[in-house]
Every structure is written in C-alpha cells, then in structure tokens.
Design a protein around this motif. Sequence first.
Motif, short mmCIF file in Angstrom:
data_model
loop_
_atom_site.label_atom_id
_atom_site.label_comp_id
_atom_site.label_asym_id
_atom_site.label_seq_id
_atom_site.Cartn_x
_atom_site.Cartn_y
_atom_site.Cartn_z
N GLY A 183 5.55 -13.05 2.72
CA GLY A 183 5.39 -14.48 2.71
C GLY A 183 5.70 -15.20 1.38
N ARG A 184 6.02 -14.31 0.53
CA ARG A 184 6.49 -15.06 -1.02
C ARG A 184 5.34 -15.62 -1.51
N MET A 185 3.89 -15.15 -1.45
CA MET A 185 2.76 -15.85 -2.17
C MET A 185 2.49 -14.98 -3.18
N THR A 186 2.89 -13.54 -3.35
CA THR A 186 2.28 -12.89 -4.63
C THR A 186 3.36 -13.09 -5.73
N PRO A 187 2.78 -12.66 -7.05
CA PRO A 187 3.74 -12.72 -8.26
C PRO A 187 4.89 -12.28 -7.81
N LEU A 188 6.15 -12.26 -8.75
CA LEU A 188 7.21 -11.41 -8.82
C LEU A 188 7.01 -10.24 -9.67
N VAL A 189 7.40 -8.94 -9.12
CA VAL A 189 7.31 -7.61 -9.98
C VAL A 189 8.56 -7.12 -9.89
N LYS A 190 8.76 -6.29 -11.03
CA LYS A 190 10.07 -5.60 -11.21
C LYS A 190 9.85 -4.48 -10.56
N MET A 191 10.57 -3.94 -9.43
CA MET A 191 10.51 -2.76 -8.81
C MET A 191 11.68 -2.20 -8.13
N HIS A 192 11.47 -1.03 -7.39
CA HIS A 192 12.60 -0.47 -6.49
C HIS A 192 12.14 -1.36 -5.19
N THR A 193 13.06 -1.85 -4.40
CA THR A 193 12.66 -2.79 -3.52
C THR A 193 13.91 -2.86 -2.50
N LEU A 194 13.46 -2.72 -1.03
CA LEU A 194 14.34 -2.94 -0.24
C LEU A 194 14.51 -4.37 0.44
N GLY A 195 13.83 -5.17 -0.26
CA GLY A 195 13.57 -6.73 -0.07
C GLY A 195 12.52 -7.09 0.69
N SER A 196 11.72 -8.22 0.35
CA SER A 196 10.43 -8.27 0.75
C SER A 196 10.58 -8.93 2.38
N GLU A 197 11.82 -9.12 2.81
CA GLU A 197 12.15 -9.48 4.13
C GLU A 197 12.42 -8.24 5.21
N PHE A 198 12.47 -7.00 4.66
CA PHE A 198 12.89 -5.79 5.22
C PHE A 198 11.60 -5.27 6.11
N THR A 199 11.84 -4.94 7.31
CA THR A 199 10.68 -4.29 8.34
C THR A 199 10.89 -3.01 8.45
N PRO A 200 10.46 -1.98 7.89
CA PRO A 200 10.59 -0.38 8.11
C PRO A 200 10.49 -0.18 9.51
N PRO A 201 11.15 0.82 10.15
CA PRO A 201 10.79 1.42 11.48
C PRO A 201 9.34 1.61 11.60
N GLY A 202 8.84 1.53 12.96
CA GLY A 202 7.43 1.95 13.02
C GLY A 202 7.10 3.40 12.96
N LEU A 203 7.49 4.08 11.87
CA LEU A 203 7.34 5.61 11.88
C LEU A 203 5.85 6.00 11.62
N HIS A 204 5.52 7.18 11.92
CA HIS A 204 4.03 7.56 12.18
C HIS A 204 3.40 7.53 10.77
N ALA A 205 4.14 7.78 9.43
CA ALA A 205 3.52 7.81 8.36
C ALA A 205 3.42 6.23 7.75
N GLY A 206 2.33 5.52 8.54
CA GLY A 206 2.34 4.13 8.28
C GLY A 206 2.10 3.73 6.67
N GLY A 207 1.55 4.64 6.12
CA GLY A 207 1.09 4.44 4.61
C GLY A 207 2.35 4.44 3.77
N LEU A 208 3.37 4.93 4.25
CA LEU A 208 4.69 4.80 3.62
C LEU A 208 5.84 3.50 4.09
N ARG A 209 5.06 2.76 4.83
CA ARG A 209 6.11 1.80 5.48
C ARG A 209 6.01 0.57 4.52
N TYR A 210 6.56 0.42 3.45
CA TYR A 210 6.37 -0.56 2.37
C TYR A 210 7.78 -1.02 1.85
N HIS A 211 8.19 -2.06 1.77
CA HIS A 211 9.52 -2.41 1.36
C HIS A 211 9.88 -2.20 -0.23
#
Lengths: 456, 456
Positions: free
Chosen positions: B317-345
């Motif tokens: 939703g682009r509400m947070t501060p901008l941080v410099k990081m390795h990113t797939l883009g905040s619009e990216f929705t990862p597939p619904g894999l079982h390791a839900g804790g690793l599903r972050y852009h």
Amino acid sequence: MTDRIKYQLDESRMPTSWYNIAADLPVPLPPPLHPGTLQPLGPSDLAPLFPNAIIEQEMSTERWIDIPEPVREVLCQWRPSPLFRARRLEKLLDTPAKIYYKYEGVSPAGSHKPNSAVPQAWYNAQEGVKRLTTETGAGQWGSSLSYAGGLFGLDVTIFQVRVSYDQKPYRRALMETWGGRCVASPSNETEYGRAVLAQYPDHIGSLGIAISEAVEVAAKNDDTKYALGSVLNHVLLHQTIVGEEAITQLEMAGDDPDVVIGCTGGGSNFAGIAFPFIGLQLRGGANARKRRIVAVEPSACPSLSRGQYAYDFGDTGRMTPLVKMHTLGSEFTPPGLHAGGLRYHGMAPLVSHVKELGLIEARNYHQTACFEAGVMFARSEGIVPAPESNHAVRAAIDEALRCKAEGKSETILFCLSGHGHFDMSAYTNYLSGKLVDQDYDEKELAMALSGLPKVG
Amino acid sequence: MTDRIKYQLDESRMPTSWYNIAADLPVPLPPPLHPGTLQPLGPSDLAPLFPNAIIEQEMSTERWIDIPEPVREVLCQWRPSPLFRARRLEKLLDTPAKIYYKYEGVSPAGSHKPNSAVPQAWYNAQEGVKRLTTETGAGQWGSSLSYAGGLFGLDVTIFQVRVSYDQKPYRRALMETWGGRCVASPSNETEYGRAVLAQYPDHIGSLGIAISEAVEVAAKNDDTKYALGSVLNHVLLHQTIVGEEAITQLEMAGDDPDVVIGCTGGGSNFAGIAFPFIGLQLRGGANARKRRIVAVEPSACPSLSRGQYAYDFGDTGRMTPLVKMHTLGSEFTPPGLHAGGLRYHGMAPLVSHVKELGLIEARNYHQTACFEAGVMFARSEGIVPAPESNHAVRAAIDEALRCKAEGKSETILFCLSGHGHFDMSAYTNYLSGKLVDQDYDEKELAMALSGLPKVG
C-alpha cells in the motif's frame, strides 16, 4: 534472575535406571491370567507378542532396571526434560501455593510416549524383529512408535481409533512423515476388524478394538511383534524416568511436593510422575512422608472412579490376557471426547493396585472444565497443553484454589504430559462455544460390566 | 555417553545483551527515507507506529544493547535453546562433515519469532500502549505476538495473509487460544484492504498487503502501535541472541563452523544465526576468520538472488518508509507456497547490505527439494521442521554432500528456526505426491520491478 522458573538438569544427571515399583509393593500385584486356562501367565504365553527383554521387565521385581546406553543416547536429545515453576499461573490465581510442572512436550513426538517407544523399539530391533504393530487413540503413542521404530529400522503399522483418525489428520501426517503406516480402526485388515465392521459399519472405534487388531496381526506374523503404549508394567516402568528426574529437580528447587498430579488413561503418564514418589514413601527413610498422589481421568471414561476392580480383557476382541484392573468392561465404548488418549475402558493393573492399597486418590472432570483450565494455562505459561494434559492442569488449578481458600502454601507438582499442537481443532471448538460435555451411557456401562469374564 | 549430541547452556549463560551489527559495518547502512520528502527518516516519523525504545534501537549504532530483565525472565523459559549435533543425519548421509543445528522450535510458539515478540510487547507495554497490530504469513509471527502481547496485557490484532489463513487453521486457533484476534488479509477492516478487495475479490493476500493493513490501523489509533516480525533493524537485533548462544555452544563442543546457514524471508531468522558470526569477522581478533555465511530462500520468491538492490516500500500500500533492500517490487505477489514465512517481496536492509558488502552468499531452492530434505531430517533427527526451516535443512544437506564428494570434514551450522507441527498438511501433500514446485510469473516480476519508486 531472582524468580527462577526453570530447573534444567544437565544430561549427565539423566537417570541411568528405571524404578520398578513392583519391588516395593506391600502386597504383590495379582498376576495376569491366561484367557483360556485362567492360570497365571508364563513368559512363553507372551512370546508371540513381545521380545524376551520386554517380557522379563514385565515380570521383574528388581527395584532398579538399567536403561540401555543406546536408549539413553536417543532420550538425551530432549531429556532430562525441564521442570518449571508456574509463577505466572500462580499470580493469575493469586494463590499462596507453589505450582511446578514437569514438561514432557519437549520430545520430538510432543509427549511422554517416546520414553517407552524408544526402549520398546530398541529391544525389538535387538531381537531381530522386523515390524511392530500397535494401536493409538489421539495419536500420541502411534506417532511416538513411528518415530522410534524408524530410528532402529523397524516398519511400524498403527491402528488408529477411527474417531481420532478423522478428528486429527495432522497426527496421521506426523506418523507418515516418520515412515509409519496408519490404518483407521476398525479396519478391513484383520478378522476382528472385519467382524466389527460387519455388525457396525460406522463404528467410531475404541482403543480396545484397535488393540485387538494390532495383537491379531502380531500373533499371525513371525517377524512382527506388538507394542503397547500404556497399561502394562514395562511401559509404566519406562515412564518412571519422568518422576525420577522430577525428584532431583525439586531438590534443586529446595521443594518437596505435598500433591503430585497426573492425568490417566491407560496409566503410563500417571505412573511416570507418581511411582517414584510412591516409592519414596514405600521404602521409608528420610523422604518417606506421605504425599497426596492424584490421578485425574475424564468424567466420560472414569475407570478408576466408576469401574469395577476385576479381571478383564485389555481389548474388546478378548485376545489379550486377563489382568486385574479397574475396568468399565472391555465392551464399553467411551464417547468420542477430545482427550483421545484417555478413552480406554481399563486402567493399568499397577495403578489399579496402588489405588486399592490406598496409596493414591482419583478424581474426574468434564472436558469443558479441562479446556477452560488449559486456556488459562496457555495464557499465563505460554505452552498450549494437550487435551489429556488439561485434566492434570484442571486438578492443579483446583488444588491451588483450595490452598488459596485455606490460606495454605502447599507445593503442587503436576506432569504436563504433552503439548496440544495436534489438537487445535478442539481448542477452536472450545473457544467458539461448540465443545460440549459428553457422558457415557449408563445402560451401556451396566451392560459392559455385566459382561465381565467370570474369574475366581 | 561417548557421542554427545546436545549442547545445553545453563540459563546463567543466556546472553545479557543483543549484538548490533550496525556498530561494526565497514560502510554504514543507507538510511530509510520518508516516502513523501525522500529525506532520511527522523525518529519522530516513526513515532505513530513504534514506541520510543524501539525507535532508538532501530537507529542505534551501539554494539551491545542490554536485554531488559523482565524480557530475560520470559525468554529463559526456553532459552538458551539447545544446539544439537546431527549425528544420525551425518550417518544417513555418510558424510565426513559435522552438522550442528540450533533449534528454535522449543519456544511456546514453536519458532524463533518470540525472541523479538517478547521484547517488542514489553517495550510497548512500558510506554502505555494498549493494542498492537501486525501482519503474519504462515502465522509464526502472529502467534508469537499473540502469546507475548497476552503476557503483558496487550490486545493483539493480526492480519494474516489469506492463503495461509485458509491453509493453516490450527495456527489461527493458536493465536486465538492466546487471546489474539486474527483477520484474513486483504480484509474489510481497513481502507487499503477494501481497495484491494474491490479490485480483486479473491486475492490470496501477501505480507506486503497485510503490513499495509496493520500499519493503517496503528497510524489511525492513538492507543495502538504496530509490531513487525522481521525486516527492521530492531527485529534482527533481538534475534542475535540465537547466534550469540550458538557461538558459546560451539565453543563447548570444541568446534567452529566453516559454513553458517539460515533460511531467509524477511531476514530476521537468518540475521539471528548469522550476524554474531559476521561480527566476529568484522571486529577482528582471534575468532576473525572468514566463514561462509549462506542465506537460503525459496525459488518462488528469491529477493536476494533475483531482486534489485534499490529503495522500495516495505508494504504493497506504499505507506511505509522507503528502505534500500533487495526487492522484487512491492507490487509482487509471490505464489502461495507452503513456506508462508518466506513469501515477502523484500529483504531486511541489513541483510541486503551485508550481501552487497560480500559478507554473505545467497541461494534458493524449490519447495519439493526442501520437503525431501525435511523428511530425511525428521526420519533421522526426529524433529519435523517447519517448511521455512526445510530450506536451511536442504542447504545443510547439500553442503554435507559436497563435503562427502570433496572428502572434507567441514563443520556446518544451521538454524532450525521452527517445528512443522502447524504445517502438517504440507507434509501430507508432499508425501502423497501432490506438492508441486511453483514459480513466480516472470512478467509479473518485471512489472513489479518497473514500478519501483524513483529515488536519487
């Protein structure tokens, strides 16, 4: 830190032998009887089902029995298990009592059951057995044997009580992850299972039926033996490591329990925490004071509280030896309550015997009262207890509230036999108000009791 | 016992401070930016979301930060967590490598997450906050915050990614047992959630969306703050207790790791095991040798391996501060894999930074290869790992097999960040051959990357 909450023993202080209460009983245990001859059982009668080392332990009156080194090497992954002081629960209850709990949920299977599954699997593997069969209710025992069998290269087939098989699919997944094969009981894989299904196609199952199926498969196959998760003397023996550790840990804490509490289905968890303390009393000496020892069972399956002390079969198919125990009758099918591990018609002969000798007391609770206690415990102590363990939590809370009413600062010890990670649907039911208390059918109980075998 | 498998520290040796890698970085971390002004963020910009003590930690460059006594009193229930030597797994692999694992599944919530949930809840309670909001994927973080918030009297509202909410009902039951309120995200409870649902009524959710919802509720309510389970500096800081303990435990074992492995989603688990070892190297001295430090992520969501190192939003939703990081883009929705804790852009800025500095390496695996490793681990070591942890198990096994091929007896350490008790349906899928490898959509990734904010 000033307010210590954890008493963790170094693994060098893990017990090297199990405590056998048979050595100290003032009156010997009535012997198991052959179901055909009604004569006391000899070791050879048990040979089709168990390896020799287990049969020896079953009949032993030696006080201390060595824990084999390879078994200790497995157990020490999670043993000695921690003893906790429940300071946050005490504060919530505003009680002057001190509450300690011995936590057995730290094992890979999440309960006390691996304490016996590991030695049973090891003894079988030592004697060349290839496959183990067993029964399981909630799945605590079945998963433990699947885990332990896998460690020593044994195939494991588990007959799981149908109602638990359906209620707890994740337990089954656990058994399968460890390589075990899980079959809903009654099943089509045995003569006895087929006979039950022919009469009642929708039978929800019971531990008594599942035992019959597992015993039948073991008896009919030379490379296969049977492993039981409770009731028998050797299983209770293996669990005494729990109480032995607790005695040392409470010494560390400078405390001595006035009340020792364990939930009881077949009796192995209860015996594990209780027998070493009863042993202190029976052997006399400095630590010999009488402590209150409380066995807690479900109101829906109250063998100690409502059963007859009589010779009965361990299974519904009447294949096992006859043992003298508190029983609701081997035909009795307990309601499908969530504490599946406590759904057994009988009680361990040794537990029944010490009850008859006045060494322990028994009480029972309905399941909603137990879940209420479990949620209080989870919200203060963090750990979410298994439904079975909630019975002990309920009793511990009630004792602490009694202490509050009486202004007494007694020391209460209970065994938290396992976590509830595989029982969360029961918590969902409880929290959403859908969990109801179930009672057994009085007429069914009367019928089951009238069907007790005529012995002596 | 000759072959020791457990290295358990006494609680008196639990670390008294967290290690802050910011003190030792050769190049300082690029600062977070205000999303409106694109100027470096000041403490006051974070005040609507976090208590002052947390903001101070977020910006601190002090090397050691004291762990408050009341936090230590809670943590010591399960800390120091055990370090195990995986002797049975080594034997199964027939490898000359020594494999150690630090086991974080012993916490009440079953993962490393309470290491940060407890201090976050405590700091908030100290500053008079009444309610915490957060997001959760698989539920590891949400359940941990529910547990920790309850201990300090805070209400906790958790926005759980829809796909995990549906896949893992028992995790939700756990959150509710501890008193938290769990909402499937995207939800109707926030403006942002309603906007997403208006466009995509069946959206499976993502951590990025759930963060937007949780942040929105905290920003709009004075008595409410937001708590994040990973990514930010203070969360990584709290997790360093894991690696600090591991260093002491490996000293006990007389070993020093050649390879240190952790799975990484937002980065807190990885940083917890890795940063203290990187610190040894950065600070120089006797222990300063360069060890290989390996971050393992899912092939379906490979931010470190395939993402851009760029300023981006932490949420969709682009509400947070901008941080410099390795990113797939905040619009990216990862597939619904079982390791839900690793599903972050994205990836924690500190983890991204040490990657850019060449201090760590990254690799990624598909989920079936990870579950294969998890089942091997369960059948040898007993513990059933969480799907996230299976990524680390896979890497550890592959390193051990490389050692076998090369005839090297290296020492491998990995963090087993949690158990899989609430993820057993994934194991059922894997064992029945139903688990498939999922890939992200290359076109979607390209689009998400093209949407990165233009900064500097």
